[in-house]
Write an enzyme that holds these catalytic residues in place. Structure first.
Site, PDB file in Angstrom:
ATOM      1  N   GLU A  85      -8.279  -2.813   4.213  1.00 41.36           N
ATOM      2  CA  GLU A  85      -8.022  -2.810   2.777  1.00 41.36           C
ATOM      3  C   GLU A  85      -7.042  -3.907   2.395  1.00 41.36           C
ATOM      4  OE1 GLU A  85      -8.287   1.955   1.849  1.00 41.36           O
ATOM      5  OE2 GLU A  85      -6.994   1.195   3.440  1.00 41.36           O
TER       6      GLU A  85
ATOM      7  N   ASN B  99       0.861  -1.185   0.000  1.00 38.91           N
ATOM      8  CA  ASN B  99       0.000   0.000   0.000  1.00 38.91           C
ATOM      9  C   ASN B  99       0.894   1.232   0.000  1.00 38.91           C
ATOM     10  OD1 ASN B  99      -1.831   2.063   0.480  1.00 38.91           O
ATOM     11  ND2 ASN B  99      -2.956   0.969   2.065  1.00 38.91           N
TER      12      ASN B  99
ATOM     13  N   HIS C  59     -11.715   5.020  -2.475  1.00 37.66           N
ATOM     14  CA  HIS C  59     -11.890   4.197  -1.261  1.00 37.66           C
ATOM     15  C   HIS C  59     -12.655   2.913  -1.562  1.00 37.66           C
ATOM     16  CE1 HIS C  59     -11.638   8.263   1.001  1.00 37.66           C
ATOM     17  NE2 HIS C  59     -10.472   7.639   1.143  1.00 37.66           N
TER      18      HIS C  59
ATOM     19  N   ARG D  53      -9.052  18.621   2.882  1.00 35.47           N
ATOM     20  CA  ARG D  53      -9.628  18.806   1.544  1.00 35.47           C
ATOM     21  C   ARG D  53     -10.996  19.470   1.628  1.00 35.47           C
ATOM     22  NH1 ARG D  53      -8.750  12.796  -0.731  1.00 35.47           N
ATOM     23  NH2 ARG D  53      -7.316  12.404   0.977  1.00 35.47           N
TER      24      ARG D  53
ATOM     25  N   ARG E 121      -2.117  -2.019  -3.911  1.00 33.54           N
ATOM     26  CA  ARG E 121      -3.226  -1.067  -3.918  1.00 33.54           C
ATOM     27  C   ARG E 121      -2.828   0.111  -4.798  1.00 33.54           C
ATOM     28  NH1 ARG E 121      -4.465   3.774   0.013  1.00 33.54           N
ATOM     29  NH2 ARG E 121      -6.453   4.453  -0.869  1.00 33.54           N
TER      30      ARG E 121
END
Length: 363
Positions: free
Chosen positions: A350, A7, A146, A207, A57
């Site tokens: 994940e 990842n 996501h 963000r 990923r």
């Protein structure tokens, strides 16, 4: 099958070897920029022993890759060509693919994309009302992100409540530094809050989330900003950080609010307002709501945030049991007795979803 899950984040590289669902070995390479020294990777592989396969990923698969794919030179070349779609993440992921390919040249590798889970979103939800020539020429659409987290969270959430996922209408809330929602019907993503880029949708740690594009055009013309500066502010200086004047970490914002800081209080109010408004939109996409799932760092570890959201979703049948909302609520049902909607907290994994995709692709 022992799977090395890789990842690559914007500043670090997380490595873990999964034997089934058990993490046999893990490590984090800090300040990973995708260049230079391979020694940390080599040292990890010496400790972990050689895996049977690798799963990477990758944040953005672009218009070509709507599902996980076995890595070859063509895949790597294509990912290089779309680096600007996810400039903080994709180049580092590709660098990790190349580096581990050098160290383990005989080990098959799979790229698992965060965008893939949302490939099932119908055209009416994925299409921007821009000139069709632009959409076709530049591959403009709602990609969503996501996806690996949402895919795992909804499947695990259904297991927690003992239901078949294909029978449930689900809204998944991945709330971390980056945050997004996903509407799931019959086990498939049908809508999400992020869009062509991960800037859209919810208010996030730094963000901005969705904002009037006319406002941005106004700023370019009146605040004497260039596109690069504007992009940096929207990505790194907005959200909870910009509103509160803190780091943007939810814990810091909550602490500032407790001292009576009005900016922190407003930042949280804005965050929760946008969260519940977008949950409502996802309920429409899912055709109703049977299961609400919270995951991601803030979703898992902030009872205050979950309670604030639930209080404004009572009209949809959401209610939480205060006795179950103390501290971390890992992979647990926190639904109040008699509530029409089941609410669960799921630990983000994940890595398990990437490993699952590796086994699916490689058979």
């Amino acid at each position: 099958m022992r799977v090395l899950v890789v990842n690559a984040g914007s500043s670090s590289l997380k490595l873990s070897v999964l034997d089934g669902e058990t993490v046999a070995e893990q490590a984090t390479v800090e300040r990973w920029d995708g260049a230079g020294d391979l020694d940390p990777l080599r040292e990890f592989l010496e400790r972990a022993s050689e895996p049977d396969a690798m799963g990477h990923r990758v944040v953005h698969g672009g218009p070509r890759h709507r599902a996980s794919v076995r890595v070859d030179d063509g895949v790597i070349g294509y990912l290089d060509s779309i680096a600007d779609l996810a400039p903080l993440h994709n180049p580092r992921a590709v660098a990790a693919i190349r580096a581990l390919g050098q160290l383990l040249p005989q080990t098959p590798a799979v790229a698992a994309f965060d965008t893939s889970f949302h490939a099932t979103i119908p055209d009416e939800a994925a299409t921007y009302a821009l000139p069709r020539e632009w959409n076709h020429t530049y591959g403009l659409r709602r990609y969503g992100f996501h996806g690996l987290s949402h895919a795992y969270a909804v499947r695990r959430g259904a297991e927690v409540v003992g239901r078949d996922l294909t029978e449930l209408r689900v809204v998944s809330c991945h709330l971390g530094a980056g945050a997004s929602l996903c509407a799931v019907r019959e086990g498939r993503s049908v809508d999400t809050t992020m869009g062509f880029t991960p800037l859209a949708g919810l208010v996030m740690q730094t963000r901005v989330g969705s904002v009037d594009p006319g406002l941005l055009l106004w700023l370019l013309g009146h605040a004497h900003l260039d596109a690069t500066t504007l992009g940096q502010v929207l990505e790194h200086q907005s959200g909870l950080k910009g509103l509160s004047g803190t780091s943007g970490d939810l814990r810091d914002v909550l602490a500032a609010r407790e001292t009576g800081d009005p900016d922190a209080a407003l930042a949280l109010d804005v965050y929760v307002h946008r969260l519940v408004r977008e949950i409502g939109a996802m309920v429409v996409g899912a055709g109703g709501l049977d299961l609400l799932v919270f995951t991601g760092g803030m979703g898992e570890r902030s009872p205050d945030l979950r309670a604030a959201a639930a209080a404004r979703l009572e009209h949809l049948g959401v209610a939480l049991d205060d006795r179950l909302e103390k501290g971390d609520s890992t992979d647990s049902d926190i639904t109040a007795s008699g509530a029409a909607v089941r609410t669960v907290v799921v630990t983000a994994r994940e890595d398990l979803e990437v490993a699952r995709e590796v086994r699916r692709v490689l058979g």
